[in-house]
Design a protein around this motif. Structure first.
Motif, short mmCIF file in Angstrom:
data_model
loop_
_atom_site.label_atom_id
_atom_site.label_comp_id
_atom_site.label_asym_id
_atom_site.label_seq_id
_atom_site.Cartn_x
_atom_site.Cartn_y
_atom_site.Cartn_z
N PHE A 11 65.19 70.07 31.40
CA PHE A 11 63.83 69.81 31.87
C PHE A 11 63.83 69.85 33.39
CE2 PHE A 11 63.84 68.37 27.57
CZ PHE A 11 62.57 68.65 27.11
N ASP A 12 63.24 70.94 33.90
CA ASP A 12 63.25 71.22 35.34
C ASP A 12 61.86 70.95 35.90
OD1 ASP A 12 63.45 72.18 37.90
OD2 ASP A 12 64.21 74.16 37.34
N PHE A 13 61.77 69.90 36.74
CA PHE A 13 60.48 69.49 37.30
C PHE A 13 60.35 69.89 38.77
CE2 PHE A 13 61.55 66.46 33.90
CZ PHE A 13 60.44 66.63 33.07
N SER A 14 61.23 70.72 39.26
CA SER A 14 61.28 71.00 40.69
C SER A 14 60.04 71.71 41.21
CB SER A 14 62.53 71.82 41.02
OG SER A 14 62.53 73.06 40.33
N ARG A 15 59.27 72.35 40.35
CA ARG A 15 58.07 73.07 40.79
C ARG A 15 56.79 72.25 40.64
NH1 ARG A 15 57.57 78.40 37.71
NH2 ARG A 15 55.87 78.67 39.20
N VAL A 16 56.90 71.00 40.20
CA VAL A 16 55.70 70.16 40.10
C VAL A 16 55.15 69.92 41.49
CG1 VAL A 16 54.79 67.93 39.39
CG2 VAL A 16 56.50 69.08 37.96
N SER A 17 53.88 70.27 41.70
CA SER A 17 53.32 70.27 43.05
C SER A 17 52.36 69.13 43.33
CB SER A 17 52.60 71.61 43.30
OG SER A 17 51.57 71.80 42.35
N ASP A 18 52.17 68.22 42.38
CA ASP A 18 51.21 67.13 42.58
C ASP A 18 51.61 66.27 43.77
OD1 ASP A 18 49.51 67.09 39.82
OD2 ASP A 18 51.58 67.72 39.47
N ASN A 19 50.59 65.92 44.58
CA ASN A 19 50.84 65.26 45.85
C ASN A 19 50.76 63.74 45.71
OD1 ASN A 19 51.39 65.11 48.60
ND2 ASN A 19 49.22 65.08 49.13
N CYS A 20 51.60 63.18 44.83
CA CYS A 20 51.73 61.73 44.70
C CYS A 20 53.06 61.45 43.99
CB CYS A 20 50.54 61.12 43.95
SG CYS A 20 50.28 61.73 42.28
N ARG A 21 53.28 60.23 43.52
CA ARG A 21 54.55 59.88 42.89
C ARG A 21 54.61 60.48 41.48
NH1 ARG A 21 55.73 53.59 44.36
NH2 ARG A 21 57.88 54.32 44.56
N ILE A 22 55.76 61.03 41.14
CA ILE A 22 55.88 61.80 39.90
C ILE A 22 56.98 61.20 39.03
CG2 ILE A 22 56.42 64.06 38.93
CD1 ILE A 22 55.45 65.16 41.75
N LYS A 23 56.65 61.04 37.76
CA LYS A 23 57.64 60.66 36.75
C LYS A 23 57.91 61.90 35.89
CE LYS A 23 55.27 56.21 36.48
NZ LYS A 23 54.44 55.34 35.62
N GLY A 24 59.16 62.30 35.78
CA GLY A 24 59.47 63.41 34.89
C GLY A 24 59.13 63.04 33.46
N PHE A 25 59.80 62.02 32.94
CA PHE A 25 59.46 61.41 31.65
C PHE A 25 58.96 59.99 31.92
CE2 PHE A 25 62.25 64.71 30.13
CZ PHE A 25 61.88 64.95 28.81
N TYR A 43 58.25 72.87 34.55
CA TYR A 43 56.94 72.24 34.74
C TYR A 43 56.48 72.50 36.17
CZ TYR A 43 57.50 69.85 30.30
OH TYR A 43 57.64 69.59 28.96
N SER A 44 55.19 72.76 36.31
CA SER A 44 54.62 72.98 37.63
C SER A 44 53.53 71.97 37.98
CB SER A 44 54.05 74.41 37.73
OG SER A 44 53.03 74.60 36.76
N ARG A 45 53.11 71.16 37.02
CA ARG A 45 52.08 70.14 37.31
C ARG A 45 52.22 69.00 36.32
NH1 ARG A 45 47.92 70.68 33.60
NH2 ARG A 45 47.88 72.65 32.44
N ALA A 46 51.66 67.86 36.71
CA ALA A 46 51.65 66.69 35.84
C ALA A 46 50.54 66.82 34.80
CB ALA A 46 51.46 65.43 36.68
N ASN A 47 50.49 65.86 33.88
CA ASN A 47 49.48 65.94 32.82
C ASN A 47 48.14 65.31 33.20
OD1 ASN A 47 50.10 63.18 32.54
ND2 ASN A 47 51.43 63.53 30.77
N LYS A 48 48.03 64.89 34.46
CA LYS A 48 46.73 64.51 35.03
C LYS A 48 46.81 64.69 36.53
CE LYS A 48 47.27 59.61 36.15
NZ LYS A 48 46.66 58.27 36.09
N ALA A 49 45.66 64.75 37.17
CA ALA A 49 45.62 64.93 38.62
C ALA A 49 45.90 63.61 39.34
CB ALA A 49 44.27 65.48 39.04
N CYS A 50 46.44 63.70 40.55
CA CYS A 50 46.65 62.51 41.39
C CYS A 50 45.29 61.99 41.87
CB CYS A 50 47.50 62.86 42.60
SG CYS A 50 49.18 63.39 42.24
N ALA A 51 45.05 60.70 41.68
CA ALA A 51 43.83 60.09 42.19
C ALA A 51 43.92 59.84 43.69
CB ALA A 51 43.54 58.80 41.44
N SER A 52 45.14 59.72 44.19
CA SER A 52 45.37 59.50 45.62
C SER A 52 46.81 59.90 45.91
CB SER A 52 45.15 58.03 46.00
OG SER A 52 46.18 57.23 45.44
#
Length: 437
Positions: A115-129, A74-83
């Motif tokens: 499930f490798d989330f190391s490339r998720v680049s969103d600039n806020c708090r991230i939940k894998g699942f 995964y390289s991004r979350a399923n929605k954008a960070c609002a902040s």
């Protein structure tokens, strides 16, 4: 070996006192997902889908989704960070199964979906699942690399749980920038035969390494029945298991915690470093705190305490546990309604050896423990005192490996020195420590 929970309940799983059938696919449809699949395919074994999101859109209560082996990157979350302090999900599981008919997301037999989330680049708090639904069963998954991409927040999470009556089985959670699995809310969740290790949060608002626990449960009032059974937590930069701010009772049983509080795979000091942090509310007294239970568990070589009350406001139950070479093995620091430090805990049949044995015991209800009985402890009391190999492969049924380490030797004076607390034992009386001879 003591008749441990993972064996006692091999035919049935008990959550909050009610027996639930052991995991096996019920009548329902079966679907398949694979890294090389396509969401426009049929979802069959020959034509699998590509994503868990698509599988969830189709699956209903009682269905099984088999996840084929390989890496799901995964390289991004399923929605954008609002902040910068927003929370986003890479995978959201918000569709519920039902009692007796969960939705199953299982590793295909003999394979490991990673499930490798190391490339998720969103600039806020991230939940894998992000598991917000109820009656969902995850089994056999590896979850790694969830990042925290700024220093505005405490941590991210491998798996975040706010639903109820879910099962998390045979998970391998590691190298996340925050807890491997975190129960924020919901009741009746079972974390079974799972490992969480080498988690470290270098980018956090409260200091590097201060928030990456192995497992956490910080649930609100009214959500009882969360259980950790047969789990292991090691080399997490903060604590192994952390129940701070849990306002509903949690049970930990037949679980191991070691070398927490260090940078992964080193002896460089990092976060708090307790094996089992059994509650507390930020050092403040609360009148509606919850009583927690830990039994048949082992803590060794943690930077701080093996078993720690952490300023809890009422006495937790500590039954049939082994602490070895922690600092201390058992620390019962509690707090009373006046805000004063007191010893709080009900302790029976526990064993403390090496390191500093105990602290803050004055005021506790403690008897039939190794430090109460005047017995002489030495390496000869044990079959082995090795601290190596505890991360060995699990048995074929997923239960913990059977090791000689910290088990009582034949003829040990710690055999039959305990008292009946309602747990299975052999002989005249329970042995001291986590393992029955």
């Amino acid at each position: 070996m003591k008749i441990l929970a993972s064996l006692v309940f091999s035919a049935a799983i008990v959550v909050a006192g009610a027996p639930v059938a052991a995991s096996s696919p019920a009548a329902g449809k079966t679907y398949y997902v694979a890294p090389s699949g396509s969401d426009s395919a049929a979802g069959t074994q020959a034509a699998p889908w590509a994503s868990v999101a698509h599988a969830q859109a189709v699956a209903q209560a009682g269905d099984t989704v088999y996840l084929r082996g390989g890496t799901y990157g995964y390289s991004r979350a399923n929605k954008a960070c609002a902040s910068g302090t927003d929370r986003v999900d890479a995978i959201t599981l918000n569709k519920s199964g039902s009692s007796g008919n969960p939705i199953r997301y299982w590793a295909y037999p003999g394979e490991t979906p990673v499930f490798d989330f190391s490339r998720v680049s969103d600039n806020c708090r991230i939940k894998g699942f992000d598991v917000t639904g109820d009656y969902i069963h995850l089994k056999g998954l590896e979850v790694k690399g969830v990042p925290q991409n700024n220093n505005l927040n405490h941590e991210s999470w491998g798996i975040w749980v706010s639903g109820s009556n879910n099962t998390f089985e045979l998970l391998n959670l590691h190298n996340n920038m925050g807890p491997g699995l975190f129960i924020q809310d919901g009741g009746g969740n079972l974390v079974l035969d799972s490992d969480s290790h080498d988690n470290y949060d270098p980018r956090t608002s409260n200091g590097a390494g201060e928030s990456a626990d192995g497992f956490g449960a910080h649930i609100s009032a009214g959500h009882p029945g969360n259980v950790f059974r047969g789990c292991r937590a090691w080399w997490n930069s903060d604590d192994g298991f952390d129940l701070i701010n849990a306002f509903s009772s949690v049970t930990i049983e037949n679980s191991w915690a070691w070398r927490n509080g260090y940078l992964p795979e080193t002896t460089t000091s990092s976060g708090n470093g307790n094996g089992f942090k059994m509650g507390g509310y930020g050092g403040k007294y609360v009148s509606n705190g919850a009583k927690h239970t830990i039994r048949n568990s082992v803590a060794f070589n943690n930077k701080a305490a093996g078993f720690y009350a952490n300023h809890h406001t009422l006495a937790n139950d500590y039954f049939d546990n082994t602490g070895y070479n922690n600092h201390p093995d058992f620390n019962m620091l509690g707090i009373n309604s006046a805000g004063a430090a007191v010893g709080l805990g009900n302790l029976r049949n526990n064993l403390a050896y090496q390191g500093t044995l105990t602290s803050n015991m004055s005021g506790t209800n403690a008897s039939y423990n190794s430090w109460n009985l005047g017995v002489t402890l030495s390496d000869a009391q044990f079959r082995s005192v090795s601290t190596s190999g505890w991360d060995a492969a699990r048995q074929s049924d997923g239960s913990l490996p059977v090791l000689p380490h910290l088990r009582l030797a034949a003829g040990s004076t710690l055999i039959d020195k305990g008292t009946d607390v309602g747990l299975p034992y052999t002989g005249k009386a329970p042995d001291l420590g986590a393992f029955e001879s």
